[in-house]
Design an enzyme around this catalytic site. Sequence first.
Site, mmCIF file in Angstrom:
data_model
loop_
_atom_site.group_PDB
_atom_site.id
_atom_site.type_symbol
_atom_site.label_atom_id
_atom_site.label_comp_id
_atom_site.label_asym_id
_atom_site.label_seq_id
_atom_site.Cartn_x
_atom_site.Cartn_y
_atom_site.Cartn_z
ATOM 1 N N ARG A 121 -0.243 -51.094 -36.606
ATOM 2 C CA ARG A 121 1.153 -50.647 -36.496
ATOM 3 C C ARG A 121 1.338 -49.176 -36.848
ATOM 4 O O ARG A 121 2.428 -48.741 -37.212
ATOM 5 C CB ARG A 121 2.087 -51.524 -37.351
ATOM 6 C CG ARG A 121 2.135 -52.982 -36.892
ATOM 7 C CD ARG A 121 3.281 -53.734 -37.562
ATOM 8 N NE ARG A 121 3.382 -55.080 -37.027
ATOM 9 C CZ ARG A 121 2.775 -56.142 -37.538
ATOM 10 N NH1 ARG A 121 2.012 -56.005 -38.609
ATOM 11 N NH2 ARG A 121 2.932 -57.327 -36.987
ATOM 12 N N LYS A 143 3.835 -36.669 -27.702
ATOM 13 C CA LYS A 143 3.873 -37.597 -26.576
ATOM 14 C C LYS A 143 2.501 -38.237 -26.421
ATOM 15 O O LYS A 143 1.505 -37.541 -26.263
ATOM 16 C CB LYS A 143 4.234 -36.876 -25.284
ATOM 17 C CG LYS A 143 5.703 -36.784 -24.984
ATOM 18 C CD LYS A 143 5.881 -36.275 -23.558
ATOM 19 C CE LYS A 143 7.332 -36.207 -23.153
ATOM 20 N NZ LYS A 143 7.481 -35.747 -21.766
ATOM 21 N N GLU A 185 -0.320 -24.968 -16.825
ATOM 22 C CA GLU A 185 0.642 -25.290 -17.889
ATOM 23 C C GLU A 185 1.072 -24.020 -18.627
ATOM 24 O O GLU A 185 2.213 -23.915 -19.082
ATOM 25 C CB GLU A 185 0.030 -26.292 -18.871
ATOM 26 C CG GLU A 185 -0.271 -27.663 -18.275
ATOM 27 C CD GLU A 185 0.961 -28.553 -18.153
ATOM 28 O OE1 GLU A 185 2.071 -28.113 -18.490
ATOM 29 O OE2 GLU A 185 0.789 -29.710 -17.714
ATOM 30 N N LYS A 227 6.449 -24.513 -27.178
ATOM 31 C CA LYS A 227 6.411 -25.975 -27.245
ATOM 32 C C LYS A 227 6.986 -26.464 -28.567
ATOM 33 O O LYS A 227 7.778 -27.416 -28.605
ATOM 34 C CB LYS A 227 4.968 -26.468 -27.074
ATOM 35 C CG LYS A 227 4.794 -27.994 -27.064
ATOM 36 C CD LYS A 227 5.245 -28.611 -25.764
ATOM 37 C CE LYS A 227 5.023 -30.117 -25.697
ATOM 38 N NZ LYS A 227 3.651 -30.484 -25.309
ATOM 39 N N GLU A 237 12.994 -36.082 -26.055
ATOM 40 C CA GLU A 237 13.323 -35.762 -24.672
ATOM 41 C C GLU A 237 14.707 -36.262 -24.264
ATOM 42 O O GLU A 237 14.906 -36.832 -23.195
ATOM 43 C CB GLU A 237 12.254 -36.329 -23.720
ATOM 44 C CG GLU A 237 12.133 -35.554 -22.424
ATOM 45 C CD GLU A 237 10.932 -35.991 -21.606
ATOM 46 O OE1 GLU A 237 11.065 -36.940 -20.835
ATOM 47 O OE2 GLU A 237 9.873 -35.373 -21.760
ATOM 48 N N ARG A 241 14.035 -30.904 -24.049
ATOM 49 C CA ARG A 241 12.598 -31.102 -23.862
ATOM 50 C C ARG A 241 12.229 -31.426 -22.409
ATOM 51 O O ARG A 241 11.080 -31.222 -21.993
ATOM 52 C CB ARG A 241 12.087 -32.200 -24.808
ATOM 53 C CG ARG A 241 10.575 -32.375 -24.743
ATOM 54 C CD ARG A 241 10.043 -33.248 -25.868
ATOM 55 N NE ARG A 241 8.600 -33.401 -25.726
ATOM 56 C CZ ARG A 241 7.801 -33.879 -26.676
ATOM 57 N NH1 ARG A 241 8.307 -34.235 -27.845
ATOM 58 N NH2 ARG A 241 6.510 -33.997 -26.479
ATOM 59 N N ASN A 245 8.901 -30.586 -18.259
ATOM 60 C CA ASN A 245 8.406 -31.327 -17.094
ATOM 61 C C ASN A 245 8.502 -30.526 -15.797
ATOM 62 O O ASN A 245 8.288 -31.086 -14.719
ATOM 63 C CB ASN A 245 9.189 -32.640 -16.945
ATOM 64 C CG ASN A 245 8.867 -33.621 -18.040
ATOM 65 O OD1 ASN A 245 7.706 -33.850 -18.368
ATOM 66 N ND2 ASN A 245 9.896 -34.203 -18.640
ATOM 67 N N HIS A 248 6.135 -31.213 -12.938
ATOM 68 C CA HIS A 248 5.489 -32.503 -13.177
ATOM 69 C C HIS A 248 6.034 -33.627 -12.303
ATOM 70 O O HIS A 248 5.356 -34.631 -12.113
ATOM 71 C CB HIS A 248 5.624 -32.891 -14.655
ATOM 72 C CG HIS A 248 4.744 -32.087 -15.563
ATOM 73 N ND1 HIS A 248 4.861 -30.726 -15.678
ATOM 74 C CD2 HIS A 248 3.727 -32.457 -16.379
ATOM 75 C CE1 HIS A 248 3.956 -30.290 -16.542
ATOM 76 N NE2 HIS A 248 3.257 -31.306 -16.970
ATOM 77 N N HIS A 252 3.025 -35.065 -10.689
ATOM 78 C CA HIS A 252 2.519 -36.399 -11.025
ATOM 79 C C HIS A 252 2.359 -37.269 -9.778
ATOM 80 O O HIS A 252 1.403 -38.044 -9.661
ATOM 81 C CB HIS A 252 3.471 -37.092 -12.002
ATOM 82 C CG HIS A 252 3.242 -36.724 -13.429
ATOM 83 N ND1 HIS A 252 4.145 -37.025 -14.421
ATOM 84 C CD2 HIS A 252 2.222 -36.085 -14.034
ATOM 85 C CE1 HIS A 252 3.693 -36.582 -15.574
ATOM 86 N NE2 HIS A 252 2.528 -36.001 -15.366
ATOM 87 N N HIS A 264 -4.897 -33.034 -13.368
ATOM 88 C CA HIS A 264 -3.487 -32.930 -13.725
ATOM 89 C C HIS A 264 -2.946 -31.514 -13.578
ATOM 90 O O HIS A 264 -1.901 -31.290 -12.953
ATOM 91 C CB HIS A 264 -3.287 -33.428 -15.153
ATOM 92 C CG HIS A 264 -1.897 -33.226 -15.671
ATOM 93 N ND1 HIS A 264 -0.827 -33.996 -15.250
ATOM 94 C CD2 HIS A 264 -1.391 -32.325 -16.547
ATOM 95 C CE1 HIS A 264 0.272 -33.590 -15.859
ATOM 96 N NE2 HIS A 264 -0.036 -32.576 -16.642
#
Length: 359
Positions: A121, A143, A185, A227, A237, A241, A245, A248, A252, A264
């Site tokens: 956990r 993330k 990036e 960042k 997000e 935030r 993306n 992306h 993606h 990527h």
Amino acid sequence: MAELQVGLGDRSYPIYIEPGCLSRIGDDLNRRKIGNRYAIISDLNVTKLYGDKLLEILSNAGIKAKLFPFPAGEKSKNLFTVEALASRLAQAGYDRHDAIIALGGGVTGDLAGFLASAYMRGIPFVQVPTTLLAQVDSSVGGKTGVDLAEGKNLVGAFYQPEAVYIDTLVLNTLPKEELLGGLAEVIKYGVIRDADFFTFLEEYRRKILALDSDIIVKMISRCCEIKAEVVAADEREGGLRKILNYGHTIGHAVEGASRYELIHGLAVAIGMVAASRLSLIKKSLTEKEEERIYSLISAYGMPVNVPRHLDRSLIKRYLKTDKKAVAGNVFYILPDAIGSTYITDQVTSEMVDTVLEQK
């Protein structure tokens, strides 16, 4: 070691950026007392390069650790790999007082971070990114996640590391394709947040591609600063935030349609050009600024168009399952100037068709 801070209250953590800082990680882990012992999660390629070296560094600092390698590549970033690694941790007796070290690129960081969030956990973990993409982006911000057949990162958690250790010397062993993927990036940060940084990337392109040490440290530091600022303002997000993306959404989808043969970062490069073209079509971005974005990405040697052999209908199916889609509406992050972006779902299918077909 040079230090930046990700400001998240009692979950704040440092980012260390320095050539050779990998050799000093043992001393810092001893000082911080993050875990009783460490499980080093790394793909087989990085394990061969740095696994034994990190074990030796930790052993010399009196730290117990064990390597847990997995097959390299995006295809390993799934729940089956998480389950296999969790079973190996359990069999080795790792408990909630131990910690994970994510040693590798973006796949390893996402996978190991998600494993850390779920095992017992939640156990602590630290990031030791070995690719430029991971150093400037995926290792910072918390993330974590894995892919499903339906799309990238559809199962995951926000789970912050205890520290990030960025050794710029490891970039010397990085294949050129991976370097370029990381630079995509890097360019993203200039477009979304800092026009001066975009100009810096134009002016110092040759030194950046030659991995000039001082320039690389400045470049990575600025990316991590941006960042960290964005994550501190919007950890989960909910608003700001989302600008991270940029590139992306289509990126993606292109990556998925290629069956992850396209890495990527290079898919994001294609996605950034596509997003800029969408903004040009919507008359939100000038032709001059769209051309600067296209030219910089092209000058670094990255792809700028969707490969002709990819199935456009498959790309559009992936768009519909994008995490940013709400009730079937796909949201795009589009630049309205270099250094500024906006979020919109007002992009028609015809607009998307136009940019997917551009050469």
